[in-house]
Design a protein around this motif. Structure first.
Motif, mmCIF file in Angstrom:
data_model
loop_
_atom_site.group_PDB
_atom_site.id
_atom_site.type_symbol
_atom_site.label_atom_id
_atom_site.label_comp_id
_atom_site.label_asym_id
_atom_site.label_seq_id
_atom_site.Cartn_x
_atom_site.Cartn_y
_atom_site.Cartn_z
ATOM 1 N N UNK A 76 0.855 -1.188 0.000
ATOM 2 C CA UNK A 76 0.000 0.000 0.000
ATOM 3 C C UNK A 76 0.893 1.239 0.000
ATOM 4 N N UNK A 77 0.547 2.185 -0.864
ATOM 5 C CA UNK A 77 1.268 3.450 -0.938
ATOM 6 C C UNK A 77 0.274 4.589 -0.742
ATOM 7 N N UNK A 78 0.693 5.558 0.036
ATOM 8 C CA UNK A 78 -0.030 6.822 0.153
ATOM 9 C C UNK A 78 0.882 7.872 -0.466
ATOM 10 N N UNK A 89 -3.766 -4.146 8.660
ATOM 11 C CA UNK A 89 -5.106 -3.612 8.900
ATOM 12 C C UNK A 89 -6.001 -3.814 7.684
ATOM 13 N N UNK A 90 -5.453 -3.553 6.504
ATOM 14 C CA UNK A 90 -6.254 -3.647 5.288
ATOM 15 C C UNK A 90 -6.603 -5.100 4.969
ATOM 16 N N UNK A 107 -12.158 3.873 4.760
ATOM 17 C CA UNK A 107 -12.643 3.628 6.123
ATOM 18 C C UNK A 107 -11.533 3.074 7.021
ATOM 19 N N UNK A 108 -10.688 2.205 6.484
ATOM 20 C CA UNK A 108 -9.669 1.552 7.306
ATOM 21 C C UNK A 108 -8.442 2.437 7.505
ATOM 22 N N UNK A 109 -8.045 3.172 6.466
ATOM 23 C CA UNK A 109 -6.801 3.945 6.550
ATOM 24 C C UNK A 109 -7.030 5.426 6.784
#
Length: 427
Positions: A76-78, A89-90, A107-109
């Motif tokens: 995962x990248x933001x 978590x995801x 919702x999760x991040x």
């Protein structure tokens, strides 16, 4: 209930029929890409019935069901920051059945814009493995199979720019766009990129000044972009969309040879019994050279005549039997070993079977006795008794035929054993 729905969707055989014949690669593809060296966007080329974005959502639900973060190969990248702290978590949080993937990630991040990358999609989605594998095999027939095979890598998100910045890949690739949103894709040749930036290093952050010099493609659902090796590129989008990258791993064969030798060297006993003869007491010549050379020559001769051919057979036939998808999950030192997989299928006389797409059956007698031979399917191998009846069956199945089994020479029991690979389906 949710798990049953996911299982049913995952098991659907939805491979569409491609209209791309092998000759297409020698004609239209070769002309459009100038022999495979220039990027080109093939518009609306995906066949009717090709799995859409919902298949990726269903695949992600399946990954959650398995709850194996390591096997999932999720990143995962933001923005351009890799966030490994969000992966658990995801993968492990509850994904409501009515939620979309973007809403779930938000919702999760708590992040509205994100990039989710999933490697080895072929381990999770049978329908996309069948569809994409059929496409790739039409190419393999005319252009050959890349040494390292291919894989499917999911790029999902609504990111403003690819997390890797403006960068280049070192292998040719296809980018299959599922949508639902559009994607803007910019490309630069190595020569132009170096002229603009002064180097061949990736460009992160603000690269707006480069975009006006790029070759721009607008990817819409149903399109496939061909991206040659070493072309610098970046993807940008405003709305959520999903693409599947299929890199063709044409790495040097020395990499494979190095791995083979590494494993073989580990098998040379360090505490071998016996002793070496004393060597001459000399000051200007080295007696060890001739002595060591003879030992190395004997070892290499033995390897090249016995073990290396077996290992290469094993690697190649696993790769081809897996539809050309890479074998990074199967260690090369498993050569010649049978893998315990799953329970065999329930088969009986008059059962009709066919191969799941895009898998093929391969076989070799190199590592067997005079009775058995090694059979490869879906990247795994089993040993069964050899018979001409079995070979005829394999050839029919590889041609795409459906075959009704008889019990000639106990063939059903042998097919049951091969079915542990999960490469057959009952018609």
């Amino acid at each position: 209930m949710i798990n049953n729905q996911v299982k049913q969707i995952f098991q659907q055989d939805t491979a569409p029929e491609w209209t791309l014949f092998p000759e297409w690669w020698l004609g239209e593809f070769s002309e459009a890409t100038r022999g495979g060296v220039e990027p080109y966007l093939f518009k609306n080329i995906l066949p009717s019935g090709f799995p859409g974005p919902e298949e990726i959502t269903n695949t992600f639900r399946l990954i959650q069901k398995m709850r194996d973060v390591n096997k999932a190969h999720v990143r995962i990248y933001i923005g351009e920051e890799r966030r490994d702290d969000l992966v658990n978590k995801v993968v492990e949080s509850q994904f409501f059945i009515e939620e979309s993937l973007p809403d779930y990630i938000l919702r999760i991040t708590g992040e509205k814009r994100f990039s989710l990358i999933l490697n080895r999609l072929q381990d999770w989605s049978e329908s996309l493995t069948a569809s994409v594998g059929t496409f790739l095999q039409s190419m393999f027939i005319q252009r050959g199979v890349p040494l390292g095979g291919s894989e499917m890598v999911v790029f999902a998100g609504n990111y403003a720019g690819t997390a890797f910045g403006v960068h280049r890949g070192f292998e040719h690739a296809f980018l299959i766009h599922l949508g639902p949103g559009k994607k803007e894709f910019h490309c630069w040749s190595e020569q132009l990129y170096k002229k603009l930036t002064g180097s061949l290093e990736p460009t992160f952050g603000n690269y707006e000044y480069l975009l006006s010099h790029s070759e721009k493609f607008i990817l819409e659902p149903g399109d496939i972009l061909y991206l040659p090796a070493l072309v610098f590129h970046v993807g940008r989008q405003e709305d959520f969309s999903i693409s599947i990258a299929c890199p063709l791993y044409t790495y040097p064969i020395k990499r494979l040879i190095k791995q083979i030798f590494f494993n073989l060297i580990e098998q040379i006993p360090f505490d071998e019994t016996g002793s070496s003869p004393h060597q001459n007491f000399t000051f200007s010549t080295n007696p060890l050279q001739e002595f060591a050379n003879s030992v190395v020559e004997n070892i290499l001769n033995e390897w090249t005549q016995t073990q290396i051919p077996i290992i290469l057979d094993d690697y190649w036939f696993r790769l081809i039997s897996n539809g050309g998808f890479d074998l990074s999950e199967i260690s090369i030192d498993e050569a010649g070993q049978e893998i315990g997989i799953v329970s065999p299928m329930s088969l009986e006389a008059n059962s009709t079977i066919r191969l799941k797409k895009p898998y093929k059956i391969c076989w070799s007698s190199r590592n067997c006795d005079n009775v058995n031979f090694q059979v490869f399917l879906r990247g795994h191998s089993v040993s069964v008794p050899y018979s001409e009846e079995m070979i005829r069956l394999f050839k029919h199945l590889n041609d795409g035929d459906e075959k009704t089994l008889n019990d000639f020479e106990g063939i059903i029991e042998h097919v049951k054993k091969i079915s542990q690979t999960k490469g057959f389906e009952i018609v």
